[in-house]
Write a protein that holds these residues in place. Structure first.
Motif, PDB file in Angstrom:
ATOM      1  N   MET A  91     -11.628 -22.874  -2.768  1.00 25.77           N
ATOM      2  CA  MET A  91     -10.791 -22.882  -3.966  1.00 25.77           C
ATOM      3  C   MET A  91      -9.981 -24.164  -4.087  1.00 25.77           C
ATOM      4  SD  MET A  91     -11.599 -20.055  -5.355  1.00 25.77           S
ATOM      5  CE  MET A  91     -12.988 -19.168  -4.611  1.00 25.77           C
ATOM      6  N   ALA A  92      -9.677 -24.523  -5.321  1.00 31.61           N
ATOM      7  CA  ALA A  92      -8.859 -25.702  -5.582  1.00 31.61           C
ATOM      8  C   ALA A  92      -7.402 -25.422  -5.213  1.00 31.61           C
ATOM      9  CB  ALA A  92      -8.956 -26.078  -7.063  1.00 31.61           C
ATOM     10  N   PRO A  93      -6.641 -26.466  -4.877  1.00 32.89           N
ATOM     11  CA  PRO A  93      -5.193 -26.274  -4.665  1.00 32.89           C
ATOM     12  C   PRO A  93      -4.558 -25.608  -5.881  1.00 32.89           C
ATOM     13  CG  PRO A  93      -5.872 -28.462  -3.966  1.00 32.89           C
ATOM     14  CD  PRO A  93      -7.065 -27.856  -4.667  1.00 32.89           C
ATOM     15  N   GLY A  94      -3.596 -24.728  -5.603  1.00 36.84           N
ATOM     16  CA  GLY A  94      -2.955 -23.974  -6.667  1.00 36.84           C
ATOM     17  C   GLY A  94      -3.582 -22.618  -6.888  1.00 36.84           C
ATOM     18  N   SER A  95      -4.755 -22.392  -6.285  1.00 36.05           N
ATOM     19  CA  SER A  95      -5.378 -21.063  -6.357  1.00 36.05           C
ATOM     20  C   SER A  95      -4.523 -20.056  -5.602  1.00 36.05           C
ATOM     21  CB  SER A  95      -6.778 -21.113  -5.750  1.00 36.05           C
ATOM     22  OG  SER A  95      -7.632 -21.959  -6.494  1.00 36.05           O
ATOM     23  N   CYS A  96      -4.784 -18.782  -5.818  1.00 34.84           N
ATOM     24  CA  CYS A  96      -4.018 -17.775  -5.093  1.00 34.84           C
ATOM     25  C   CYS A  96      -4.918 -16.652  -4.594  1.00 34.84           C
ATOM     26  CB  CYS A  96      -2.859 -17.223  -5.920  1.00 34.84           C
ATOM     27  SG  CYS A  96      -3.312 -16.099  -7.242  1.00 34.84           S
ATOM     28  N   LEU A  97      -4.434 -15.990  -3.567  1.00 36.48           N
ATOM     29  CA  LEU A  97      -5.097 -14.830  -2.982  1.00 36.48           C
ATOM     30  C   LEU A  97      -4.254 -13.603  -3.288  1.00 36.48           C
ATOM     31  CD1 LEU A  97      -7.160 -13.410  -1.063  1.00 36.48           C
ATOM     32  CD2 LEU A  97      -5.629 -14.042   0.832  1.00 36.48           C
ATOM     33  N   VAL A  98      -4.870 -12.599  -3.889  1.00 35.40           N
ATOM     34  CA  VAL A  98      -4.220 -11.306  -4.147  1.00 35.40           C
ATOM     35  C   VAL A  98      -4.911 -10.286  -3.245  1.00 35.40           C
ATOM     36  CG1 VAL A  98      -3.788  -9.500  -5.855  1.00 35.40           C
ATOM     37  CG2 VAL A  98      -3.695 -11.917  -6.529  1.00 35.40           C
ATOM     38  N   LEU A  99      -4.152  -9.640  -2.381  1.00 34.57           N
ATOM     39  CA  LEU A  99      -4.760  -8.794  -1.355  1.00 34.57           C
ATOM     40  C   LEU A  99      -3.943  -7.532  -1.133  1.00 34.57           C
ATOM     41  CD1 LEU A  99      -6.167 -10.138   2.011  1.00 34.57           C
ATOM     42  CD2 LEU A  99      -4.633  -8.178   2.039  1.00 34.57           C
ATOM     43  N   SER A 100      -4.636  -6.413  -0.984  1.00 39.55           N
ATOM     44  CA  SER A 100      -3.995  -5.174  -0.531  1.00 39.55           C
ATOM     45  C   SER A 100      -4.931  -4.495   0.453  1.00 39.55           C
ATOM     46  CB  SER A 100      -3.654  -4.244  -1.701  1.00 39.55           C
ATOM     47  OG  SER A 100      -4.816  -3.858  -2.409  1.00 39.55           O
ATOM     48  N   HIS A 101      -4.349  -3.684   1.353  1.00 44.16           N
ATOM     49  CA  HIS A 101      -5.129  -3.155   2.471  1.00 44.16           C
ATOM     50  C   HIS A 101      -4.443  -1.897   2.991  1.00 44.16           C
ATOM     51  CE1 HIS A 101      -7.172  -2.992   6.346  1.00 44.16           C
ATOM     52  NE2 HIS A 101      -7.836  -4.121   6.107  1.00 44.16           N
ATOM     53  N   ALA A 102      -5.230  -0.861   3.265  1.00 40.55           N
ATOM     54  CA  ALA A 102      -4.684   0.372   3.833  1.00 40.55           C
ATOM     55  C   ALA A 102      -4.201   0.123   5.266  1.00 40.55           C
ATOM     56  CB  ALA A 102      -5.737   1.471   3.818  1.00 40.55           C
ATOM     57  N   GLU A 103      -3.128   0.808   5.625  1.00 41.06           N
ATOM     58  CA  GLU A 103      -2.469   0.609   6.921  1.00 41.06           C
ATOM     59  C   GLU A 103      -3.004   1.568   7.982  1.00 41.06           C
ATOM     60  OE1 GLU A 103       2.103   0.541   8.726  1.00 41.06           O
ATOM     61  OE2 GLU A 103       1.639   1.603   6.865  1.00 41.06           O
ATOM     62  N   SER A 104      -2.966   1.085   9.211  1.00 40.47           N
ATOM     63  CA  SER A 104      -3.278   1.954  10.349  1.00 40.47           C
ATOM     64  C   SER A 104      -2.104   2.894  10.560  1.00 40.47           C
ATOM     65  CB  SER A 104      -3.525   1.110  11.605  1.00 40.47           C
ATOM     66  OG  SER A 104      -3.858   1.927  12.692  1.00 40.47           O
ATOM     67  N   ASP A 105      -2.174   4.038   9.924  1.00 45.59           N
ATOM     68  CA  ASP A 105      -1.080   4.997   9.879  1.00 45.59           C
ATOM     69  C   ASP A 105      -1.617   6.357  10.321  1.00 45.59           C
ATOM     70  OD1 ASP A 105       0.470   7.222   8.338  1.00 45.59           O
ATOM     71  OD2 ASP A 105       1.783   5.475   8.092  1.00 45.59           O
ATOM     72  N   ARG A 106      -0.832   7.081  11.081  1.00 47.03           N
ATOM     73  CA  ARG A 106      -1.315   8.358  11.615  1.00 47.03           C
ATOM     74  C   ARG A 106      -1.700   9.331  10.512  1.00 47.03           C
ATOM     75  NH1 ARG A 106       2.675  11.963  10.879  1.00 47.03           N
ATOM     76  NH2 ARG A 106       4.820  11.202  10.625  1.00 47.03           N
ATOM     77  N   ARG A 107      -1.141   9.160   9.313  1.00 45.07           N
ATOM     78  CA  ARG A 107      -1.476  10.044   8.198  1.00 45.07           C
ATOM     79  C   ARG A 107      -2.877   9.777   7.661  1.00 45.07           C
ATOM     80  NH1 ARG A 107       3.437   8.627   4.332  1.00 45.07           N
ATOM     81  NH2 ARG A 107       3.023   6.596   5.306  1.00 45.07           N
ATOM     82  N   LEU A 108      -3.354   8.540   7.815  1.00 45.50           N
ATOM     83  CA  LEU A 108      -4.663   8.173   7.281  1.00 45.50           C
ATOM     84  C   LEU A 108      -5.780   8.210   8.314  1.00 45.50           C
ATOM     85  CD1 LEU A 108      -3.890   5.081   4.996  1.00 45.50           C
ATOM     86  CD2 LEU A 108      -4.164   7.469   4.332  1.00 45.50           C
TER      87      LEU A 108
END
Length: 244
Positions: free
Chosen positions: A162-179
């Protein structure tokens, strides 16, 4: 399954059966999916309005349904161009039909495990200008890559292109005892579910400049009109970061 969690109708009986097993294990699964969707919309609006980015590469996008990336981005930047990438046949067929009359938005086949092929694809290359900033969206998709598939390397390959100024949008499920008990359901699905810690999720942003408030709970990343009830303790992390 994700479409079912969001209340959609583009899913099979096997998807619904597996999804209900996960809901039985973690009753707030639908809340989690909807909170993630709200984060996606806020992050896209940020990229378009604040960062001035008018190109979006959404990998593992799912169906481009109501209030998805192209609609949010084009409200701010009417000429914004979006490339959706997914490997699921039902997503591709329905998505391409939905977008048949939208010249600024395309949907193409691609597998996150092979980022080089996505980046080299003629359709993506012809649609997006890689000499200008692009927002790369990896929203609730990296937890379907095993550690041995090198998810950090996948992110690095994408952002290095990617060119400078690009961005990363990220989400991720957590290692959680409920999941954790729900991951066994995905063992019989098309992809596994690999939950990761806050530290492991934060590491995906290495070498990039995080946008305030940094890596956050879904509901705490730049909430609009106050925090959505219940979003602050859902087991997932998210963030947006720029390439220098």
């Amino acid at each position: 399954m994700y479409d079912y969690f969001l209340g959609g109708k583009d899913n099979y009986a096997s998807d619904r059966e597996a999804a209900e097993k996960i809901i039985a294990i973690f009753p707030r699964t639908r809340e989690l999916a909807l909170a993630n969707r709200r984060f996606l919309r806020r992050a896209v609006a940020y990229a378009a309005e604040v960062a001035g980015i008018d190109q979006f590469l959404d990998i593992g996008s799912g169906l481009p349904t109501q209030e998805n990336v192209h609609e949010v981005a084009q409200r701010v930047a009417p000429r914004a161009r979006v490339a959706y990438v997914d490997q699921e046949p039902i997503v591709l067929s329905h998505g391409q039909a939905l977008l048949a009359t939208d010249e600024q938005t395309i949907m193409v086949a691609g597998d996150l495990r092979d980022p080089g092929a996505i980046l080299a694809g003629e359709e993506v290359r012809g649609h997006l200008d890689f000499d200008r900033p692009i927002a790369v969206l990896l929203v609730f998709v990296l937890h379907f890559l095993r550690d041995e598939e090198d998810p950090r390397g996948v992110v690095r390959t994408l952002m290095d292109s990617m060119a400078p100024g690009s961005c990363l949008v990220l989400s991720h499920a957590e290692s959680d005892r409920r999941l954790l008990p729900g991951t066994s359901v995905y063992d019989r699905a098309s992809s596994p579910a690999v939950l990761r810690s806050e530290e492991e999720i934060t590491a995906f942003f290495d070498g990039l400049d995080l946008v305030a408030p940094g890596v956050s709970r879904l509901g705490r990343w730049r909430p609009q009109d106050g925090l959505h009830p219940g979003d602050d303790d859902l087991p997932a992390w998210c963030g947006v970061a720029h390439k220098r």
